[in-house]
Design a protein around this motif. Structure first.
Motif, short mmCIF file in Angstrom:
data_model
loop_
_atom_site.label_atom_id
_atom_site.label_comp_id
_atom_site.label_asym_id
_atom_site.label_seq_id
_atom_site.Cartn_x
_atom_site.Cartn_y
_atom_site.Cartn_z
N ARG A 49 19.02 8.94 -27.06
CA ARG A 49 20.47 8.67 -26.47
C ARG A 49 21.26 10.05 -26.83
O ARG A 49 22.22 9.95 -26.06
CB ARG A 49 21.03 7.36 -27.25
CG ARG A 49 20.13 6.19 -27.21
CD ARG A 49 20.96 4.83 -27.38
NE ARG A 49 19.88 3.94 -27.99
CZ ARG A 49 19.01 3.12 -27.05
NH1 ARG A 49 18.97 3.48 -25.78
NH2 ARG A 49 18.34 2.10 -27.73
N THR A 50 20.92 10.75 -27.73
CA THR A 50 21.79 11.82 -28.22
C THR A 50 22.39 12.93 -27.10
O THR A 50 23.42 13.16 -26.86
CB THR A 50 21.46 12.34 -29.25
OG1 THR A 50 19.93 12.67 -29.37
CG2 THR A 50 21.42 11.39 -30.79
N ASP A 106 18.90 7.19 -32.90
CA ASP A 106 18.41 7.46 -31.60
C ASP A 106 17.83 6.33 -31.14
O ASP A 106 17.16 5.38 -32.15
CB ASP A 106 17.96 8.82 -31.43
CG ASP A 106 17.99 9.32 -30.01
OD1 ASP A 106 18.59 8.52 -29.41
OD2 ASP A 106 18.11 10.54 -29.81
N PHE A 166 30.26 15.34 -32.86
CA PHE A 166 29.02 14.63 -32.46
C PHE A 166 27.89 15.57 -32.63
O PHE A 166 26.63 15.06 -33.39
CB PHE A 166 29.06 14.25 -30.86
CG PHE A 166 27.65 13.58 -30.58
CD1 PHE A 166 27.53 12.31 -30.89
CD2 PHE A 166 26.71 14.47 -29.68
CE1 PHE A 166 26.18 11.54 -30.54
CE2 PHE A 166 25.56 13.66 -29.37
CZ PHE A 166 25.36 12.28 -29.70
N SER A 209 17.70 6.83 -21.36
CA SER A 209 18.17 6.82 -22.85
C SER A 209 16.99 6.20 -23.71
O SER A 209 16.78 6.41 -24.65
CB SER A 209 19.57 6.17 -23.15
OG SER A 209 19.54 4.77 -23.35
N GLN A 259 24.96 14.89 -35.94
CA GLN A 259 23.30 14.90 -35.74
C GLN A 259 22.76 15.95 -36.54
O GLN A 259 21.38 15.81 -37.11
CB GLN A 259 23.14 15.71 -34.26
CG GLN A 259 23.55 14.58 -33.09
CD GLN A 259 23.31 13.22 -33.26
OE1 GLN A 259 21.98 12.95 -33.42
NE2 GLN A 259 24.11 12.31 -33.27
N LEU A 303 23.93 2.35 -29.29
CA LEU A 303 23.99 2.88 -30.60
C LEU A 303 24.72 2.03 -31.64
O LEU A 303 24.09 1.99 -32.68
CB LEU A 303 24.70 4.33 -30.62
CG LEU A 303 23.95 5.62 -29.89
CD1 LEU A 303 24.82 6.65 -29.69
CD2 LEU A 303 22.60 5.85 -30.81
#
Length: 396
Positions: free
Chosen positions: A283-284, A3, A390, A278, A394, A331
């Motif tokens: 960003r996630t 991130d 996604f 972000s 994570q 990313l």
């Protein structure tokens, strides 16, 4: 998945001048390209006598060429350590092909110009994105990629609008519009050559050996980003289907360009703020929100039967673009080794280009066989799969 770094005082500082310059390079070139591309299919068919099949073939070959070139240019930029040279070469090829369009007397000349133009795009994209990552500090990458994307998108709606106005004022003089498009193309090249400064470390770098084994140095986090982005691209097929959907629900053909204008305005307004945010909060979460926006857009476009609802879907589509495209690029920069950034962006862009081709073919097939709702419901399905992948990445 990596991130964004925590916010610092530096991340609030002004972006480097070269980042702004690269943004204006993208904007000027997109104005030029979209002025031509907005009219080129009609010009080929009505003026040069091409068939619609020929138009499809020309576009297919052009885009495939760009996708193949992206990998090689990215690897070469890592080897040379001269990203600006390759980026300028790509923009230069695009600029010098622009006068061919108004001068072309046959389809062959247009095919050659389009082919070289796409080679130029393939050469420049990966080195340019790697150059942005080199210039920007890690805590300014989201803002930097967001700014470039926002200015690029300004060009994406200014170009078609300029073409519409010039066609109206010149009684549909295609060649005049094509000549005017030459000006912003060479403006882009001039800004690229004279205003963009490459970090000195690339000038002094020793050329590494080109080794296939270097691919193994790309981390699991990098491949996760590429995988999620590729799945999501299967849901983000060509925007041509947005225009077709608008006509399907009753929007007059003369107003069809309004779809792209609305989408790109939303995209341009929100891309830079999304990038800045972000850098500050990570960003996630924003990326997940962007994927959700695409699910909403696809569902509205699948089930909506009025022009108003289609416009709502288009707005969510633009939000999705703003919340994902710059963040994915950030990313990639976050997860790739410094000396393999060009290669990383080449792989990323190539995978996305192939996925876009597959997605558009699949979307067209579903539309023909089952209707527009099936196309957008499939898009919602692919988006959901991308979101699940996604989230699982994570947690892993």
């Amino acid at each position: 998945m990596v991130d964004a770094p925590p916010v610092t005082s530096k991340s609030r500082a002004a972006l480097p001048r070269s980042i702004w310059a690269l943004g204006f390079v993208s904007m000027f070139m997109d104005i030029s390209s979209e002025m031509i591309h907005a009219l080129l299919p009609i010009y080929l068919v009505t003026v040069l006598g091409a068939s619609t099949l020929a138009v499809g073939f020309i576009e297919g070959i052009a885009e495939a060429t760009a996708n193949i070139a992206k990998i090689f240019s990215g690897v070469l930029s890592d080897w040379l350590g001269k990203r600006k040279f390759l980026t300028a070469l790509g923009y230069g090829l695009a600029a010098f092909t622009k006068p061919v369009f108004p001068l072309a007397a046959s389809i062959g000349w247009v095919v050659a110009a389009r082919f070289i133009d796409r080679i130029g795009k393939g050469i420049r994209d990966a080195p340019r994105d790697a150059l942005i990552a080199d210039i920007a500090s890690p805590d300014q990458r989201g803002a930097s990629f967001g700014l470039r994307q926002a200015l690029d998108t300004v060009g994406a709606f200014v170009g078609p609008l300029a073409a519409i106005v010039l066609m109206s004022l010149s009684s549909d003089n295609f060649r005049l519009v094509f000549w005017v498009a030459v000006v912003p193309a060479f403006a882009a090249l001039a800004v690229m050559v004279f205003a963009v400064k490459e970090p000195a470390r690339h000038d002094a770098a020793v050329r590494p050996r080109l080794r296939l084994s270097d691919v193994k140095r790309l981390s699991r986090g990098f491949w996760t980003v590429v995988g999620v982005a590729t799945i999501l691209t299967l849901a983000r097929f060509s925007e041509a289907f947005l225009i077709l959907r608008s006509q399907n629900v009753g929007l007059p053909a003369a107003l069809a360009p309004a779809i792209m204008v609305v989408m790109n305005i939303v995209y341009a307004i929100t891309a830079y703020p999304a990038g800045v945010l972000s850098d500050r909060i990570g960003r996630t979460g924003l990326l997940a929100l962007g994927i959700v926006c695409l699910i909403v857009a696809d569902l509205v476009l699948a089930l909506g039967t009025t022009v108003t609802l289609v416009m709502v879907g288009v707005v969510f589509w633009g939000l999705h673009m703003a919340l994902t495209q710059g963040l994915f690029a950030s990313l990639i920069a976050d997860t790739a080794p410094d000396d393999l950034r060009g290669t990383a962006f080449g792989v990323f862009n190539f995978a996305g280009g192939i996925a876009m081709l597959v997605a558009s073919v699949l979307a067209g097939g579903l539309w023909e066989a089952y209707g527009p709702a099936a196309t957008f419901l499939a898009g919602a399905g692919f988006s959901t799969v991308a979101l699940i992948c996604f989230v699982l990445a994570q947690r892993g």
